[in-house]
Design an enzyme around this catalytic site. Structure first.
Site, PDB file in Angstrom:
ATOM      1  N   ASP A 186      -6.009   2.990   8.268  1.00  0.00           N
ATOM      2  CA  ASP A 186      -6.674   2.792   8.817  1.00  0.00           C
ATOM      3  C   ASP A 186      -7.012   1.756   8.926  1.00  0.00           C
ATOM      4  OD1 ASP A 186      -7.997   5.796   7.573  1.00  0.00           O
ATOM      5  OD2 ASP A 186      -8.889   5.061   5.526  1.00  0.00           O
ATOM      6  N   ALA A 217      -5.665  10.743   7.609  1.00  0.00           N
ATOM      7  CA  ALA A 217      -4.688  10.433   6.835  1.00  0.00           C
ATOM      8  C   ALA A 217      -3.144  10.956   8.471  1.00  0.00           C
ATOM      9  CB  ALA A 217      -4.693  12.147   5.774  1.00  0.00           C
ATOM     10  N   GLY A 235       1.004  -1.210   0.143  1.00  0.00           N
ATOM     11  CA  GLY A 235       0.110   0.157   0.105  1.00  0.00           C
ATOM     12  C   GLY A 235       0.986   1.267   0.111  1.00  0.00           C
ATOM     13  N   GLU A 251     -19.181  17.138   2.496  1.00  0.00           N
ATOM     14  CA  GLU A 251     -18.411  18.001   1.514  1.00  0.00           C
ATOM     15  C   GLU A 251     -18.902  17.552   0.573  1.00  0.00           C
ATOM     16  OE1 GLU A 251     -14.211  18.249   3.501  1.00  0.00           O
ATOM     17  OE2 GLU A 251     -14.721  17.683   2.070  1.00  0.00           O
TER      18      GLU A 251
HETATM   19  C1  LIG Z   1     -13.723  10.182  -0.501  1.00  0.00           C
HETATM   20  C2  LIG Z   1     -12.596  10.307   0.821  1.00  0.00           C
HETATM   21  C3  LIG Z   1     -12.651  11.804   1.595  1.00  0.00           C
HETATM   22  C4  LIG Z   1     -11.635  11.844   3.302  1.00  0.00           C
HETATM   23  N1  LIG Z   1     -11.045  13.257   3.901  1.00  0.00           N
HETATM   24  C5  LIG Z   1     -10.490  12.985   4.161  1.00  0.00           C
HETATM   25  C6  LIG Z   1      -9.847  13.840   5.222  1.00  0.00           C
HETATM   26  O1  LIG Z   1     -10.120  15.232   4.749  1.00  0.00           O
HETATM   27  N2  LIG Z   1      -9.230  13.829   5.576  1.00  0.00           N
HETATM   28  C7  LIG Z   1      -8.601  13.550   6.302  1.00  0.00           C
HETATM   29  O2  LIG Z   1      -7.614  13.153   6.849  1.00  0.00           O
HETATM   30  N3  LIG Z   1      -9.079  12.059   5.981  1.00  0.00           N
HETATM   31  C8  LIG Z   1      -9.770  11.574   5.019  1.00  0.00           C
HETATM   32  N4  LIG Z   1     -10.316  10.635   4.437  1.00  0.00           N
HETATM   33  C9  LIG Z   1      -9.886   9.539   4.929  1.00  0.00           C
HETATM   34  C10 LIG Z   1      -8.070   9.229   4.899  1.00  0.00           C
HETATM   35  O3  LIG Z   1      -8.253   9.083   3.268  1.00  0.00           O
HETATM   36  C11 LIG Z   1      -7.809   7.438   5.108  1.00  0.00           C
HETATM   37  O4  LIG Z   1      -7.429   7.911   6.843  1.00  0.00           O
HETATM   38  C12 LIG Z   1      -6.059   7.853   4.701  1.00  0.00           C
HETATM   39  O5  LIG Z   1      -5.959   7.766   2.952  1.00  0.00           O
HETATM   40  C13 LIG Z   1      -5.917   6.014   5.366  1.00  0.00           C
HETATM   41  O6  LIG Z   1      -4.254   5.792   4.697  1.00  0.00           O
HETATM   42  P1  LIG Z   1      -3.655   4.789   4.392  1.00  0.00           P
HETATM   43  O7  LIG Z   1      -2.345   4.756   4.410  1.00  0.00           O
HETATM   44  O8  LIG Z   1      -4.284   3.647   5.900  1.00  0.00           O
HETATM   45  O9  LIG Z   1      -4.478   4.035   3.452  1.00  0.00           O
HETATM   46  P2  LIG Z   1      -4.891   5.073   1.471  1.00  0.00           P
HETATM   47  O10 LIG Z   1      -4.289   6.195   1.920  1.00  0.00           O
HETATM   48  O11 LIG Z   1      -6.140   4.478   1.216  1.00  0.00           O
HETATM   49  O12 LIG Z   1      -3.757   3.664   0.794  1.00  0.00           O
HETATM   50  C14 LIG Z   1      -4.269   2.360   1.099  1.00  0.00           C
HETATM   51  C15 LIG Z   1      -3.097   1.967  -0.502  1.00  0.00           C
HETATM   52  O13 LIG Z   1      -3.205   0.486  -0.587  1.00  0.00           O
HETATM   53  C16 LIG Z   1      -3.791  -0.019  -2.003  1.00  0.00           C
HETATM   54  N5  LIG Z   1      -3.594  -1.447  -1.770  1.00  0.00           N
HETATM   55  C17 LIG Z   1      -5.004  -2.190  -0.810  1.00  0.00           C
HETATM   56  N6  LIG Z   1      -5.566  -3.117  -1.062  1.00  0.00           N
HETATM   57  C18 LIG Z   1      -4.979  -3.508  -1.770  1.00  0.00           C
HETATM   58  C19 LIG Z   1      -4.283  -5.022  -2.384  1.00  0.00           C
HETATM   59  N7  LIG Z   1      -5.006  -5.987  -1.724  1.00  0.00           N
HETATM   60  N8  LIG Z   1      -3.048  -5.175  -2.958  1.00  0.00           N
HETATM   61  C20 LIG Z   1      -2.029  -3.868  -3.636  1.00  0.00           C
HETATM   62  N9  LIG Z   1      -2.124  -2.602  -2.851  1.00  0.00           N
HETATM   63  C21 LIG Z   1      -2.923  -2.245  -2.490  1.00  0.00           C
HETATM   64  C22 LIG Z   1      -4.531   1.138  -2.094  1.00  0.00           C
HETATM   65  O14 LIG Z   1      -4.127   1.191  -4.204  1.00  0.00           O
HETATM   66  C23 LIG Z   1      -3.890   2.359  -1.848  1.00  0.00           C
HETATM   67  O15 LIG Z   1      -2.476   2.922  -2.170  1.00  0.00           O
HETATM   68  C24 LIG Z   1     -10.509  10.805   3.545  1.00  0.00           C
HETATM   69  C25 LIG Z   1     -11.151   9.002   2.811  1.00  0.00           C
HETATM   70  C26 LIG Z   1     -11.802   9.204   1.723  1.00  0.00           C
HETATM   71  C27 LIG Z   1     -12.194   7.954   0.781  1.00  0.00           C
END
Ligand SMILES: Cc1cc2nc3c(=O)[nH]c(=O)nc-3n(C[C@H](O)[C@H](O)[C@H](O)COP(=O)(O)OP(=O)(O)OC[C@H]3O[C@@H](n4cnc5c(N)ncnc54)[C@H](O)[C@@H]3O)c2cc1C
Length: 432
Positions: free
Chosen positions: A304, A321, A15, A174
């Protein structure tokens, strides 16, 4: 498949989201071989997906090539790969392009849309978790308007002109606000033949108030902003079903609609294979206070996907994030400590506050000691989002778009690049 070129410990990160990127950066110039796997070749800035869906930003301005992020990181390889399974007993991950072995595995796969097992809603409503999904939504909204122009049947026309957003968290608020701005400033001139006043926007929230995790003051102000913009806000309202034409709520009440946007929840994006892991509410994986998955010695989860109980956050950290960024950074340092047989440090989340925007000059910001709304909150929201966007080009393009949109009241990217075809989606779902 072998991914390393040294005898250093092999770290696989699944990820390239907020958490994965920060973790990988922390491992730069350290004595480890890093392999990052992601099913996309780009990082998605999810907080601005709704602007892509409503024609405010080009998709490229919120996506950034992962190879470019790591172009000068010598100890990192990147592969576009869908990880299908983890075999912890063999220290291996199985992907659609082959198997890779690791000494340390970090799962940073984030979350996926949660339809709470309601398959009909899942089939007919629009999620917004990825760039392709945001583009599908943009196409659907514009296609509905084009169809409404030639539709003779009054009920069908009403359904085509009704947009329902389910889920009144930041994403739902939003999105509903952006739709209202689109209607009030852009569509009114794009579609002079339509009585744009008949274009209805509903925001449905199950809990007693929108933006429930925010202060009551922020919730009330967001609701007021939305209602002044013409959004019908329905709180304490439960959606029971959606068949593609009619959404049902509170058991027997209905709205005709051909566009339901589902932002009512997420669940951890779990990869099969971790049989010993404890999965808690929201499909998150329980970890220790330094992100090690309980039940495994060398497998970690951040962002997440991770559920960690601490004194200040006894029910886990918010799925935002900042949690992913801070956990990624801390685990980067901790992995080096662990490799050097030192004690890892416990994660201590620093809550920087919450914010959401509703439209031009309208946002709400909750900081620890200061809560404010309106124009200054909106400026703060823009500044923070620009700060965290990955890449100078993306920051510059986004800022330029916002300036142009602000002064022209326009949203320039309202184009149907590829038609959204629900039947095709259905076939893909069945094939999956
Ligand atoms: C529409 C929306 C609006 C948001 N607005 C806000 C905001 O305003 N402020 C805020 O703080 N947070 C916001 N969030 C939440 C925030 O985006 C997440 O908390 C954050 O992205 C989590 O980060 P992460 O690194 O855990 O996962 P992510 O950023 O989701 O990254 C996960 C990565 O893993 C990859 N992946 C997943 N499964 C697999 C697999 N099986 N094989 C290979 N790759 C895989 C995906 O392609 C992705 O690139 C929002 C979320 C959404 C959906």
């Amino acid at each position: 498949m072998d991914n390393n070129h040294t005898t250093f410990p092999k770290v696989i990160i699944i990820g390239g989201g907020f958490g994965g990127i920060q973790l990988a950066k922390k491992l730069n110039k350290k004595e480890v071989d890093v392999l990052m796997l992601d099913r996309h070749n780009y990082h998605t800035f999810q907080p601005l997906l709704y602007q892509v869906a409503t024609g405010g930003l080009e998709p490229d301005s919120i996506a950034f090539p992962l190879r470019k992020v790591f172009k000068s990181q010598k100890n990192l390889n990147f592969r576009v790969a869908d990880v299908l399974e983890i075999k912890p007993d063999e220290n291996k991950v199985i992907t659609d392009i082959g198997d890779y072995s690791y000494d340390y595995l970090v799962i940073a796969t984030g979350s996926e849309t949660n339809f709470f097992g309601q398959t009909e809603i899942e089939h007919f409503s629009m999620p917004m978790k990825t760039v392709p999904e945001a583009l599908n939504l943009r196409s659907l909204l514009l296609q509905n308007l084009e169809e409404a122009l030639v539709e003779q049947d009054a009920v069908r026309k009403e359904a085509l002109l009704t947009f329902v957003v389910v889920g009144g968290g930041p994403t739902g608020v939003e999105t509903a606000g952006a739709l209202a701005e689109l209607r009030n400033h852009v569509l009114i001139s794009d579609y002079p033949e339509l009585d744009i006043k008949t274009l209805r926007i509903f925001l449905i929230e199950g809990s007693p108030r929108v933006l429930e995790p925010f202060s009551e003051q922020a919730s009330a102000k967001a609701k007021e902003f939305l209602e002044n913009m013409g959004v019908v806000v329905m709180e304490q309202t439960r959606v029971n079903g959606y068949d593609g034409k009619i959404i049902t709520y509170d058991t027997d009440k209905t709205i005709n609609t051909k566009a339901v946007i589902w932002s009512a929840g997420v669940k951890g994006a779990i990869i099969p294979g971790l049989e010993k892991a404890e999965i808690v509410r929201g499909g998150r994986i329980k970890t220790t206070t330094y992100n090690k998955i309980i039940g495994y010695n060398n497998v970690y989860a951040i962002g997440d996907l991770a559920y960690m109980e601490t004194k200040d956050f006894p029910h886990g950290h918010p799925g935002v994030a900042q949690t992913a960024i801070q956990q990624g950074q801390q685990l980067g340092d901790n992995l080096i400590r662990i490799i050097n047989n030192e004690q890892p440090k416990d994660f201590d989340y620093y809550d920087k506050g919450s914010m959401a925007t509703v439209g031009r000059n309208k946002a709400v910001v909750d900081l620890k000691y200061w809560k404010f709304q309106g124009f200054f909150a909106w400026l703060t929201w823009m500044f923070v989002h620009l700060l965290f966007l990955v890449g100078f080009r993306n920051k510059a393009v986004t800022l330029m778009n916002w300036i142009i949109n602000y002064f022209s009241y326009d949203r320039g990217t309202r184009v149907i690049i590829r038609k959204f075809n629900r039947e095709l989606m259905k076939e893909e779902m069945i094939a999956k």
